[in-house]
Design a protein around this motif. Structure first.
Motif, PDB file in Angstrom:
ATOM      1  N   VAL A   1       0.991  -1.052  -0.030  1.00 61.93           N
ATOM      2  CA  VAL A   1       0.028  -0.038   0.021  1.00 61.93           C
ATOM      3  C   VAL A   1       0.804   1.201  -0.005  1.00 61.93           C
ATOM      4  O   VAL A   1       1.678   1.401   1.051  1.00 61.93           O
ATOM      5  N   VAL A   2       0.847   1.870  -0.922  1.00 61.14           N
ATOM      6  CA  VAL A   2       1.759   3.113  -1.371  1.00 61.14           C
ATOM      7  C   VAL A   2       1.087   4.546  -0.852  1.00 61.14           C
ATOM      8  O   VAL A   2      -0.134   4.730  -1.298  1.00 61.14           O
TER       9      VAL A   2
ATOM     10  N   SER B   1       4.837  14.154  -3.381  1.00 64.40           N
ATOM     11  CA  SER B   1       6.075  13.454  -2.456  1.00 64.40           C
ATOM     12  C   SER B   1       6.900  12.809  -3.468  1.00 64.40           C
ATOM     13  O   SER B   1       7.788  12.067  -2.849  1.00 64.40           O
ATOM     14  N   GLY B   2       6.565  12.671  -4.454  1.00 62.48           N
ATOM     15  CA  GLY B   2       7.074  11.573  -5.530  1.00 62.48           C
ATOM     16  C   GLY B   2       6.718  10.155  -5.471  1.00 62.48           C
ATOM     17  O   GLY B   2       7.331   9.168  -5.901  1.00 62.48           O
ATOM     18  N   LYS B   3       5.660  10.255  -4.993  1.00 65.09           N
ATOM     19  CA  LYS B   3       4.988   8.791  -5.048  1.00 65.09           C
ATOM     20  C   LYS B   3       4.670   7.897  -6.443  1.00 65.09           C
ATOM     21  O   LYS B   3       5.267   6.867  -6.513  1.00 65.09           O
ATOM     22  N   SER B   4       4.450   8.911  -7.195  1.00 64.71           N
ATOM     23  CA  SER B   4       4.075   8.188  -8.542  1.00 64.71           C
ATOM     24  C   SER B   4       5.299   7.875  -9.089  1.00 64.71           C
ATOM     25  O   SER B   4       5.461   6.712  -9.936  1.00 64.71           O
ATOM     26  N   SER B   5       6.265   8.393  -9.121  1.00 65.25           N
ATOM     27  CA  SER B   5       7.579   8.283  -9.465  1.00 65.25           C
ATOM     28  C   SER B   5       8.405   6.775  -9.038  1.00 65.25           C
ATOM     29  O   SER B   5       8.755   5.986  -9.730  1.00 65.25           O
ATOM     30  N   VAL B   6       8.098   6.815  -7.785  1.00 64.33           N
ATOM     31  CA  VAL B   6       8.488   5.687  -7.128  1.00 64.33           C
ATOM     32  C   VAL B   6       7.694   4.285  -7.665  1.00 64.33           C
ATOM     33  O   VAL B   6       8.376   3.238  -8.065  1.00 64.33           O
TER      34      VAL B   6
ATOM     35  N   GLY C   1       5.983 -14.436 -11.722  1.00 58.33           N
ATOM     36  CA  GLY C   1       6.407 -14.700 -10.465  1.00 58.33           C
ATOM     37  C   GLY C   1       5.852 -13.997  -9.269  1.00 58.33           C
ATOM     38  O   GLY C   1       6.483 -13.830  -8.355  1.00 58.33           O
ATOM     39  N   LEU C   2       4.863 -13.347  -9.278  1.00 56.70           N
ATOM     40  CA  LEU C   2       4.427 -12.448  -8.320  1.00 56.70           C
ATOM     41  C   LEU C   2       2.520 -12.954  -7.911  1.00 56.70           C
ATOM     42  O   LEU C   2       2.053 -13.353  -8.843  1.00 56.70           O
ATOM     43  N   HIS C   3       2.370 -12.607  -6.601  1.00 57.32           N
ATOM     44  CA  HIS C   3       1.251 -12.916  -6.164  1.00 57.32           C
ATOM     45  C   HIS C   3       0.906 -11.655  -5.165  1.00 57.32           C
ATOM     46  O   HIS C   3       1.228 -11.832  -3.994  1.00 57.32           O
ATOM     47  N   LEU C   4       0.588 -10.413  -5.951  1.00 53.25           N
ATOM     48  CA  LEU C   4       0.732  -9.236  -5.054  1.00 53.25           C
ATOM     49  C   LEU C   4      -0.216  -8.231  -5.690  1.00 53.25           C
ATOM     50  O   LEU C   4      -0.687  -8.471  -6.829  1.00 53.25           O
ATOM     51  N   SER C   5      -0.587  -7.306  -4.734  1.00 51.41           N
ATOM     52  CA  SER C   5      -1.478  -6.139  -5.145  1.00 51.41           C
ATOM     53  C   SER C   5      -0.663  -5.009  -4.696  1.00 51.41           C
ATOM     54  O   SER C   5      -0.115  -4.892  -3.663  1.00 51.41           O
ATOM     55  N   ILE C   6      -0.555  -3.858  -5.536  1.00 52.19           N
ATOM     56  CA  ILE C   6      -0.017  -2.777  -5.264  1.00 52.19           C
ATOM     57  C   ILE C   6      -1.171  -1.672  -5.187  1.00 52.19           C
ATOM     58  O   ILE C   6      -1.656  -1.447  -6.309  1.00 52.19           O
ATOM     59  N   ILE C   7      -1.274  -0.975  -4.239  1.00 49.60           N
ATOM     60  CA  ILE C   7      -2.542   0.131  -4.127  1.00 49.60           C
ATOM     61  C   ILE C   7      -1.816   1.571  -4.020  1.00 49.60           C
ATOM     62  O   ILE C   7      -1.084   1.625  -3.009  1.00 49.60           O
ATOM     63  N   ASP C   8      -2.437   2.317  -4.864  1.00 50.76           N
ATOM     64  CA  ASP C   8      -1.679   3.662  -4.898  1.00 50.76           C
ATOM     65  C   ASP C   8      -2.973   4.458  -4.257  1.00 50.76           C
ATOM     66  O   ASP C   8      -3.985   4.838  -5.018  1.00 50.76           O
ATOM     67  N   LEU C   9      -2.750   4.874  -3.126  1.00 51.11           N
ATOM     68  CA  LEU C   9      -3.774   5.767  -2.348  1.00 51.11           C
ATOM     69  C   LEU C   9      -3.557   7.125  -3.063  1.00 51.11           C
ATOM     70  O   LEU C   9      -2.433   7.764  -3.284  1.00 51.11           O
TER      71      LEU C   9
END
Length: 699
Positions: free
Chosen positions: A51-52, A58-63, A166-174
């Protein structure tokens, strides 16, 4: 409706994209888990979440773009902000990217319907900005509350990426301002977004990636938000960005925070990044080039003198750290997969074993039926012997399935009831009728015996008469027949219910179950008829009491001695009262004799009545014990129980014709298909287990 795309993804093979968060190890493990799911394993590893969150700019999108290769930074200028959920699922099948919109719970019905109906298949992840524009258009069209410039909505854009990454992952951009809700509270929507954030951040499987702008390390809200849901900091990872935009001389404070020496000390620590500026991204600077430029930046004297932890510097090291973290989470949960696979294998093997040998030929059917008959015969014998631990221990673990115990309890209850309530007339202190039994006093009992004597006019007064005794005994034992038959019926029900449970456990299909129940039913009915015949013989034997002369003499003598003893006791009691009483008078010998005579000398008829009652009581008890034993042994044991193992036996199978065998127990098409399916599943599960045991994570 969700449509799946089959075109190749642009990021799938990119070494610096999302694929670099996965590894050969994680790919292999997820392939194993997918194979387990194909084999019917419901157990799964929990999907990890990153969870990002961070303040605006803050540079979140770039990260996010540098971690995943997905062009988040191109969406920074959107007039409406909303959460984005990137779901990565590993598959060895064709690659797919699907975009959908998940409306928030408080959204108006029309907007909910329109949003749920939205789906788009992407041929390339670079199409994501266009998808974002489409979502914004729908929000502006259907959600009046989000039309303001800079508005934030809780509706979520969901991008599902299926590929061999090879991922079992969720990335959430708040949304960037979620850590400062008062700054964007449009029509009270801050509460919605706070609840949305809580749903992600409170999940114990989530990793909180807290993005902090280097020039604002003392005045940000993101670490406070993370600490609210992760007080111990066990799953919070800080990322310090835009380190190239700080004032000269501020490197020390930034390095101090990067070394986890600030106010917030998450267990996962911090990473230092340098985000590329917009012009560099627009000029086409690749992710690899950005990483090389980043490491050159931190090699400058201003940073080199800060004694940084170099494995905590740069996005490539951040990727390696996240990859190891994700691998560790998979490894921790793998024992659950192994255990579930092992359990499923055991279940499949047991079911395959229960199907027995194939029954497509006469010989196969006969072998199967013979084996089943032998097993049921042995099971019945074990139940009768009370041997509950060697054969079918699981079946006998149910208390109702312990046949010998159930019958023994029934026999005990029968014996107790017969001893307490078997006689027709029972001497008590009060008169009445209860449970079809007549309660009488001692005097009433004597009166009944007297009436029986009086009906026999040819008897000699005071002399014991066997005809009278026979009539008295028949009356007293008249309840035995009903009680004994009820007991036989009760044991029969116990056996019938046990047979039904035993057969149901071992029958493979409905027609075989019906045959077995019918076969046992006929056998039990025959056994019950024989049991009733045996019981009638016992009752007939008890109609004519056989008096033992010695028993008769001993009983009469016992009664007379008892009467004499009571008389002597009365006389002595009177002597004591006279001698030590208030008048202190002496009692004469004549008076003593008179007392004894009055107690011992009664009429001949009454004496015969009293002695007959005593003799009846002694004989009744002896006959009752014998009758109870005979019912339990000769009726229940001999006829109801001992015949059980032979009702359905291997010998009986040899007498069945080929037509009967096929009609009873040949396999159906469904059973043959199930056998083939189970054999395939067992082989696959064994391979899966061996693979899980053999492949281990690198140290």
């Amino acid at each position: 409706m969700m449509v799946k795309l089959t075109d190749k993804m642009a990021i799938a093979d990119a070494p610096t994209g999302v694929g670099s968060l996965g590894s050969t190890w994680s790919k292999h493990r997820l392939d194993q888990i997918n194979e387990a799911h194909i084999n019917g394993i419901n157990e799964s590893i929990s999907q990890s979440q990153i969870v990002v969150c961070g303040d605006t700019a803050s540079g979140k999108s770039s990260v996010l773009e540098r971690l995943t290769g997905i062009p988040f930074s191109r969406m920074e200028g959107n007039v409406i902000k909303f959460p984005i959920e990137m779901v990565f699922r590993h598959t060895d099948r064709r690659q797919q990217i699907t975009a959908t919109i998940r409306p928030h719970s408080k959204q108006c019905p029309i907007a909910q319907e329109k949003f749920r109906g939205y789906t788009r298949d992407l041929s390339n992840i670079s199409e994501l900005p266009a998808v974002m524009d489409e979502m914004i258009s729908k929000i502006i069209l259907y959600d009046k509350g989000s039309r303001s410039m800079g508005a934030i909505t809780a509706d979520t854009l969901r991008i599902e990426v299926k590929a061999a990454h090879g991922l079992h992952l969720s990335i959430i951009d708040l949304p960037g301002s979620i850590s400062r809700p008062k700054a964007y509270d449009i029509e009270g929507r801050s509460n919605l977004l706070q609840r949305l954030a809580e749903s992600y951040l409170s999940d114990t499987h989530s990793i909180i990636l807290a993005v902090i702008e280097a020039s604002n390390v003392t005045n940000h809200g993101v670490m406070g938000l993370a600490q609210k849901f992760d007080p111990e900091g066990q799953r919070t990872l800080g990322v310090i960005t835009k380190t190239d935009s700080i004032k000269q001389g501020a490197e020390y404070e930034i390095a101090k925070l990067a070394k986890n020496m600030g106010n917030h000390k998450p267990e996962l620590g911090y990473f230092l990044l340098m985000n590329p500026i917009t012009s560099e991204r627009e000029a086409g600077l690749t992710l690899d080039a950005q990483s090389r430029m980043e490491m050159r930046f931190f090699s400058k004297p201003a940073w080199k003198t800060q004694r940084l932890f170099w494995h905590r510097v740069g996005v490539e090291n951040l990727k390696l750290f996240l990859r190891d973290l994700l691998e560790e989470r998979i490894e921790v949960e793998l024992p659950n997969i192994w255990e579930a696979t092992s359990d499923r294998l055991s279940e499949a093997e047991q079911e395959l074993k229960a199907l027995g040998d194939q029954r497509s030929t006469v010989s196969g059917v006969r072998v199967f039926m013979t084996g089943l008959a032998m097993h049921l015969s042995q099971l019945t014998r074990a139940a009768l012997d009370g041997n509950y631990h060697e054969l079918s221990a699981e079946f006998f673990s149910g208390p109702k399935n312990r046949l010998r115990t159930e019958v023994h309890t029934a026999n005990k209850e029968f014996a107790n009831y017969m001893h307490d309530n078997g006689q027709w007339r029972k001497i008590t202190t009060r008169s009445g009728i209860t449970d079809n039994q007549l309660l009488v006093t001692k005097e009433e009992m004597i009166g009944w015996v007297k009436s029986v004597y009086e009906r026999h006019e040819d008897i000699i007064p005071g002399v014991f008469q066997s005809a009278v005794f026979t009539e008295l005994f028949k009356a007293q034992s008249s309840r035995w027949s009903t009680i004994a038959k009820n007991h036989v019926d009760k044991v029969f029900r116990i056996i019938s219910n046990w047979i039904t449970r035993a057969v149901s456990t071992n029958a493979l299909d409905g027609k075989l179950l019906c045959y077995l129940i019918s076969t046992y039913g006929k056998g039990l009915d025959q056994a019950k008829d024989l049991a009733y015949e045996e019981l009638e013989k016992l009752l007939k034997d008890e109609k004519l009491p056989i008096m033992n002369h010695r028993l008769h003499a001993e009983t009469i003598q016992h009664v007379r001695n008892k009467v004499a003893s009571e008389a002597y006791a009365t006389a002595v009691e009177k002597v004591v009262r006279k001698r030590w009483g208030s008048d202190d008078k002496l009692i004469t010998a004549r008076e003593v004799l008179e007392i004894i005579r009055s107690k011992t000398v009664v009429g001949l008829d009454k004496q015969a009545h009293i002695e007959t009652i005593a003799l009846l009581d002694v004989y009744y008890k002896a006959a009752l014990s014998t009758f109870i034993d005979n019912v339990c042994r000769q009726v229940v044991e001999r006829h109801l129980l001992s015949a059980l193992p032979s009702i359905f036996s291997p010998q009986g199978i040899t007498e069945l014709s080929e037509e009967e065998l096929f009609r009873i127990s040949s396999e159906t098409v469904a059973q043959r298909d199930r056998r083939a399916q189970l054999e395939s599943t067992v082989n696959s599960l064994r391979k899966n287990l061996a693979d899980l045991q053999r492949y281990s994570i690198k140290a």
